[in-house]
Design an enzyme around this catalytic site. Sequence first.
Site, mmCIF file in Angstrom:
data_model
loop_
_atom_site.group_PDB
_atom_site.id
_atom_site.type_symbol
_atom_site.label_atom_id
_atom_site.label_comp_id
_atom_site.label_asym_id
_atom_site.label_seq_id
_atom_site.Cartn_x
_atom_site.Cartn_y
_atom_site.Cartn_z
ATOM 1 N N SER A 137 0.216 3.793 -42.603
ATOM 2 C CA SER A 137 -0.915 3.110 -41.974
ATOM 3 C C SER A 137 -2.130 4.011 -42.037
ATOM 4 O O SER A 137 -2.010 5.242 -41.977
ATOM 5 C CB SER A 137 -0.601 2.784 -40.509
ATOM 6 O OG SER A 137 -1.771 2.341 -39.823
ATOM 7 N N TYR A 151 2.101 5.351 -32.155
ATOM 8 C CA TYR A 151 2.270 4.670 -33.438
ATOM 9 C C TYR A 151 1.644 5.489 -34.558
ATOM 10 O O TYR A 151 2.262 5.718 -35.609
ATOM 11 C CB TYR A 151 1.626 3.287 -33.372
ATOM 12 C CG TYR A 151 1.475 2.580 -34.695
ATOM 13 C CD1 TYR A 151 2.555 1.947 -35.291
ATOM 14 C CD2 TYR A 151 0.240 2.539 -35.344
ATOM 15 C CE1 TYR A 151 2.417 1.291 -36.504
ATOM 16 C CE2 TYR A 151 0.092 1.884 -36.556
ATOM 17 C CZ TYR A 151 1.183 1.260 -37.134
ATOM 18 O OH TYR A 151 1.037 0.618 -38.335
#
Length: 259
Positions: A137, A151
Amino acid sequence: MAPILDLRGKRALVTSGTRGAGAATVRLFRDLGADVLTTARSRPDDVPERGFVAADLTTAEGCAAVATAVRDRLGGVDVVVHMLGGSSAPAGGFAALTDEEWRREIDLNLFPAVRLDRALLPGMIGQGRGVVVHVTSIQRLMPLPEATIAYAAAKAALSAYGKALSKEVSPKGVRVVRVAPGWIETEASVKLAERLAVEAGTDVEGGKRIIMASLGGIPLGRPSKPEEVANLIAFLASDLAASITGTEHVIDGGTVPTV
């Protein structure tokens, strides 16, 4: 004219392949001729039973079950796409993240790839070929402190792990690459835009603009489509990318503001 991309003869595992970019990747791989196995915790009604295994990949038992299914149903694997990821952490910054929240993010975003690679890479090394795609990501580069610290940290760990893995197994014929998406326009993200739109008294497009603003803007003016992410993954998994390994490929419409 022969298709540019060809995955005929490839045996592939795509985790979390029932929604969003994962589902788009499964569809594209099958269209390109690959024999694909995908997995999620439960099988939606619109997903055929063939080529699917139900498992909770946040557990060691779930990963072991999927690895066994790969060997039993596919007879081995040539491409592994680690699509699984996400975040359920509460808003509120670092203080809102308990030990359990941290464990949950790491169990979802890091350990499934580690466990499945450990189970499946020996077979790839034995056959002298294979491709592993870790979907990371852009938040590993630009974490959002309000809700996604854990995350982002887990995805950063996944990226570092993938880089190290590439150095170990590329000399043995297995390529390891990373794909780092920004905002992808999935059903879940559209629902988020709809909710933000209601709260702000605007329409869905206004809700999307709120999300883009929270990321510091997207120069392309829109999120990526699941099919666009799938296209990149398919290219990297194909023989056209035979000399690409150890690298991370960002697909974010220009969101990351640095070189």
